[in-house]
Scaffold this motif. Structure first.
Motif, PDB file in Angstrom:
ATOM      1  N   ALA A   1      36.500  45.861  30.706  1.00 50.02           N
ATOM      2  CA  ALA A   1      36.444  44.596  31.438  1.00 50.02           C
ATOM      3  C   ALA A   1      36.896  43.429  30.556  1.00 50.02           C
ATOM      4  N   TRP A   2      36.615  43.510  29.275  1.00 47.29           N
ATOM      5  CA  TRP A   2      37.053  42.457  28.352  1.00 47.29           C
ATOM      6  C   TRP A   2      38.575  42.394  28.301  1.00 47.29           C
ATOM      7  N   TRP A   3      39.223  43.562  28.262  1.00 45.23           N
ATOM      8  CA  TRP A   3      40.688  43.588  28.236  1.00 45.23           C
ATOM      9  C   TRP A   3      41.283  43.105  29.562  1.00 45.23           C
ATOM     10  N   LEU A   4      40.628  43.399  30.670  1.00 46.01           N
ATOM     11  CA  LEU A   4      41.171  43.067  31.987  1.00 46.01           C
ATOM     12  C   LEU A   4      40.757  41.676  32.458  1.00 46.01           C
ATOM     13  N   TYR A   5      40.139  40.914  31.596  1.00 52.18           N
ATOM     14  CA  TYR A   5      39.656  39.578  31.989  1.00 52.18           C
ATOM     15  C   TYR A   5      40.813  38.642  32.320  1.00 52.18           C
ATOM     16  N   HIS A   6      40.613  37.834  33.352  1.00 53.63           N
ATOM     17  CA  HIS A   6      41.567  36.791  33.731  1.00 53.63           C
ATOM     18  C   HIS A   6      40.801  35.481  33.879  1.00 53.63           C
ATOM     19  N   PRO A   7      41.372  34.356  33.428  1.00 54.98           N
ATOM     20  CA  PRO A   7      40.642  33.078  33.494  1.00 54.98           C
ATOM     21  C   PRO A   7      40.122  32.725  34.879  1.00 54.98           C
ATOM     22  N   SER A   8      40.795  33.176  35.924  1.00 50.96           N
ATOM     23  CA  SER A   8      40.349  32.844  37.276  1.00 50.96           C
ATOM     24  C   SER A   8      39.002  33.480  37.606  1.00 50.96           C
ATOM     25  N   LEU A   9      38.597  34.509  36.846  1.00 45.65           N
ATOM     26  CA  LEU A   9      37.327  35.181  37.113  1.00 45.65           C
ATOM     27  C   LEU A   9      36.120  34.357  36.677  1.00 45.65           C
ATOM     28  N   SER A  10      36.373  33.241  35.979  1.00 48.90           N
ATOM     29  CA  SER A  10      35.257  32.390  35.559  1.00 48.90           C
ATOM     30  C   SER A  10      34.572  31.727  36.755  1.00 48.90           C
ATOM     31  N   GLN A  11      35.310  31.609  37.862  1.00 53.51           N
ATOM     32  CA  GLN A  11      34.744  31.079  39.095  1.00 53.51           C
ATOM     33  C   GLN A  11      34.739  32.188  40.142  1.00 53.51           C
ATOM     34  N   LYS A  12      33.605  32.417  40.773  1.00 50.19           N
ATOM     35  CA  LYS A  12      33.495  33.502  41.751  1.00 50.19           C
ATOM     36  C   LYS A  12      34.342  33.176  42.978  1.00 50.19           C
ATOM     37  N   ALA A  13      35.251  34.112  43.317  1.00 52.46           N
ATOM     38  CA  ALA A  13      36.109  33.941  44.486  1.00 52.46           C
ATOM     39  C   ALA A  13      35.372  34.376  45.742  1.00 52.46           C
ATOM     40  N   GLU A  14      35.933  33.973  46.885  1.00 51.36           N
ATOM     41  CA  GLU A  14      35.296  34.321  48.162  1.00 51.36           C
ATOM     42  C   GLU A  14      35.230  35.836  48.353  1.00 51.36           C
TER      43      GLU A  14
ATOM     44  N   LEU B   1      31.944  35.301  26.482  1.00 53.80           N
ATOM     45  CA  LEU B   1      32.507  36.520  25.903  1.00 53.80           C
ATOM     46  C   LEU B   1      33.724  37.027  26.658  1.00 53.80           C
ATOM     47  N   ARG B   2      34.055  36.375  27.779  1.00 48.00           N
ATOM     48  CA  ARG B   2      35.205  36.765  28.596  1.00 48.00           C
ATOM     49  C   ARG B   2      35.086  38.220  29.065  1.00 48.00           C
ATOM     50  N   ILE B   3      33.875  38.589  29.455  1.00 46.85           N
ATOM     51  CA  ILE B   3      33.613  39.917  30.012  1.00 46.85           C
ATOM     52  C   ILE B   3      33.105  39.714  31.432  1.00 46.85           C
ATOM     53  N   HIS B   4      33.915  40.072  32.397  1.00 46.04           N
ATOM     54  CA  HIS B   4      33.537  39.921  33.802  1.00 46.04           C
ATOM     55  C   HIS B   4      32.989  41.255  34.298  1.00 46.04           C
ATOM     56  N   ASP B   5      31.683  41.329  34.434  1.00 43.72           N
ATOM     57  CA  ASP B   5      30.978  42.545  34.863  1.00 43.72           C
ATOM     58  C   ASP B   5      30.729  42.437  36.365  1.00 43.72           C
ATOM     59  N   THR B   6      31.620  43.041  37.158  1.00 44.84           N
ATOM     60  CA  THR B   6      31.568  42.853  38.608  1.00 44.84           C
ATOM     61  C   THR B   6      30.218  43.252  39.197  1.00 44.84           C
ATOM     62  N   CYS B   7      29.733  44.429  38.837  1.00 43.06           N
ATOM     63  CA  CYS B   7      28.509  44.967  39.446  1.00 43.06           C
ATOM     64  C   CYS B   7      27.253  44.680  38.636  1.00 43.06           C
TER      65      CYS B   7
ATOM     66  N   ALA C   1      49.208  46.978  37.081  1.00 45.14           N
ATOM     67  CA  ALA C   1      47.886  46.417  37.400  1.00 45.14           C
ATOM     68  C   ALA C   1      47.998  45.457  38.581  1.00 45.14           C
ATOM     69  N   PRO C   2      46.971  45.394  39.408  1.00 47.73           N
ATOM     70  CA  PRO C   2      47.047  44.520  40.582  1.00 47.73           C
ATOM     71  C   PRO C   2      47.116  43.053  40.185  1.00 47.73           C
ATOM     72  N   PRO C   3      47.876  42.244  40.905  1.00 48.68           N
ATOM     73  CA  PRO C   3      47.883  40.805  40.637  1.00 48.68           C
ATOM     74  C   PRO C   3      46.525  40.207  41.004  1.00 48.68           C
ATOM     75  N   VAL C   4      46.240  39.064  40.432  1.00 43.22           N
ATOM     76  CA  VAL C   4      44.934  38.440  40.634  1.00 43.22           C
ATOM     77  C   VAL C   4      44.668  38.186  42.114  1.00 43.22           C
ATOM     78  N   ARG C   5      45.681  37.850  42.872  1.00 44.13           N
ATOM     79  CA  ARG C   5      45.473  37.555  44.295  1.00 44.13           C
ATOM     80  C   ARG C   5      45.046  38.791  45.083  1.00 44.13           C
ATOM     81  N   LYS C   6      45.232  39.983  44.505  1.00 48.43           N
ATOM     82  CA  LYS C   6      44.837  41.220  45.168  1.00 48.43           C
ATOM     83  C   LYS C   6      43.524  41.777  44.632  1.00 48.43           C
ATOM     84  N   TYR C   7      42.846  41.049  43.741  1.00 51.63           N
ATOM     85  CA  TYR C   7      41.548  41.498  43.262  1.00 51.63           C
ATOM     86  C   TYR C   7      40.550  41.570  44.427  1.00 51.63           C
ATOM     87  N   PHE C   8      39.669  42.549  44.361  1.00 55.11           N
ATOM     88  CA  PHE C   8      38.548  42.683  45.310  1.00 55.11           C
ATOM     89  C   PHE C   8      39.016  42.762  46.765  1.00 55.11           C
TER      90      PHE C   8
END
Length: 412
Positions: A179-192, A314-320, A390-397
């Protein structure tokens, strides 16, 4: 709706799956055979563990409002591929003789019990990795975890059933490093799309309940027959007390004084994770209850305070939130088991032997953490290569990136 990805990804995904499966067929053909002794004594527990892994974990991860198909579907794919590879790896490392690997119900059970490492890691990167990346992650992870078990059992002399309890801590920190490697700055704010809706929360709660009901079988399936009953008792009481802690702390930490379903998902299972190491050796129920209460407490506190810190600093986005659900309770349980091993035999004639065993288990815990960190970092670096698309950020979740929909429902 057709996939938004170019045809090359579809070709790569199909080719990768078929290459793995054909390789498994060849390995099974040349090296694997059934054991003549068909012992079905553990079949009920085998069924329970299978339901846990394929149903419980699948629905536990289905809490995202637009990622339910992928959470359950990809979990099934990873488990189906991973079980076959673990049977082969475990057979070569533990049961290889006369040029053959003998399959028993116990060896398949061990393979299934190794799969939660993959599903926990998938929970950390849920929605941010495509199927190709997840398959590569799964194959590497179960390989390293099986080697970790071989070192723990063969060299450090850790009991076989305890070596499998490291699956939670290994899967957690392996996944967090990716998750640290796959981090993207946009993940700092929770998307819809990263939020939940009542139906998705209900599916996740269904997975939690199945895991809760069958977790005593997970902790007891490989334990000696004479210790199975006490293992089941201790697991049950630890999970009961962690569930109580989940409700108590959820209300206490909510600014509106209300219960959070996410907290219930997070902490309800913590007792089963924590007590897994020592469930067969605890002789007093109050110890198991206390351990479960502590596990539920640190799970909620970790979810409230640590998860945001991981994401922001730490730039680690832990989804679950796998660190709170599995990582922290597993660390607590491993340390508690070492302490209980020493205190239970302090002053006895063989205290030095038990002290040595406690030291070996501390070594096995350290080994699991170090290997998961290093292997996770290397695997995460590998998954960043553009080759895997890898999926683009707009295709996350978003399920629509991978699954066909007959129609697009309003609000999906």
């Amino acid at each position: 709706m057709a996939s938004q990805y170019p045809p090359s990804l579809r070709i790569h995904l199909s080719a990768l799956i078929l290459v793995y499966e054909i390789s498994f067929i060849l390995l099974f053909y040349f090296f694997v055979s059934y054991d003549d002794q068909r012992d079905l004594a553990i079949y009920p527990e085998f069924q329970d563990v299978s339901v846990m892994v394929f149903f419980g974990f699948g629905f536990l991860l289905a809490f995202l409002r637009r990622y339910g198909f992928s959470s359950t579907g990809f979990g099934l794919l990873l488990a189906a591929l991973g079980v076959q590879w673990v049977v082969i790896m475990d057979g070569f490392l533990f049961h290889f003789s006369l040029g053959k690997v003998k399959i028993t119900l116990q060896s398949i059970s061990i393979a299934i019990m190794s799969i939660p490492a993959v599903l926990i890691s998938a929970g950390a990167v849920l929605g941010k990795a495509n199927p190709i990346q997840l398959i590569l992650m799964a194959m590497i992870e179960v390989t390293i975890f099986t080697m970790n078990r071989w070192i723990a059992v063969g060299i450090l002399q850790v009991p076989n059933h305890i070596s499998l309890m490291y699956v939670h801590v290994f899967g957690t920190y392996f996944g967090l490093m990716i998750a640290w490697w796959l981090y993207h700055p946009s993940l700092s704010q929770k998307a819809e799309k990263e939020t939940s809706k009542p139906v998705s929360h209900l599916f996740a709660m269904l997975g939690t309940l199945f895991l809760w009901a069958f977790w005593p079988s997970f902790n007891s399936v490989l334990v000696e027959t004479r210790l199975k009953s006490v293992t089941i008792y201790n697991t049950y009481f630890a999970m009961a007390s962690s569930s109580v802690a989940a409700f108590a702390l959820s209300v206490a930490t909510n600014k509106d004084g209300k219960l959070s379903m996410a907290h219930i998902h997070t902490a309800t299972l913590a007792g089963g994770v924590a007590v897994g190491f020592s469930a067969s050796s605890i002789q007093h129920p109050w110890i198991a209850i206390t351990l479960g209460l502590l596990a539920g407490t640190i799970s909620i506190l970790g979810s409230v305070f640590l998860q945001k810190c991981f994401n922001t600093h730490l730039r680690i986005h832990d989804t679950c939130g796998v660190h709170s659900t599995f990582g922290l309770p597993s660390l607590l349980g491993a340390v508690a088991h070492i302490i209980l091993t020493i205190t239970d035999h302090w002053g006895s004639s063989n205290q030095f032997l038990w002290g040595y065993m406690a030291l070996m288990e501390l070594g096995a815990l350290s080994l699991s953490i170090v290997l998961s960190f290093i292997a996770g970092l290397l695997t995460g670096f590998l998954l960043t290569f553009k080759l895997w698309r890898a999926p683009p950020v707009r295709k996350y979740f978003d399920d629509q990136a991978y699954w066909e929909f007959p129609h697009l429902a309003v609000g999906y």
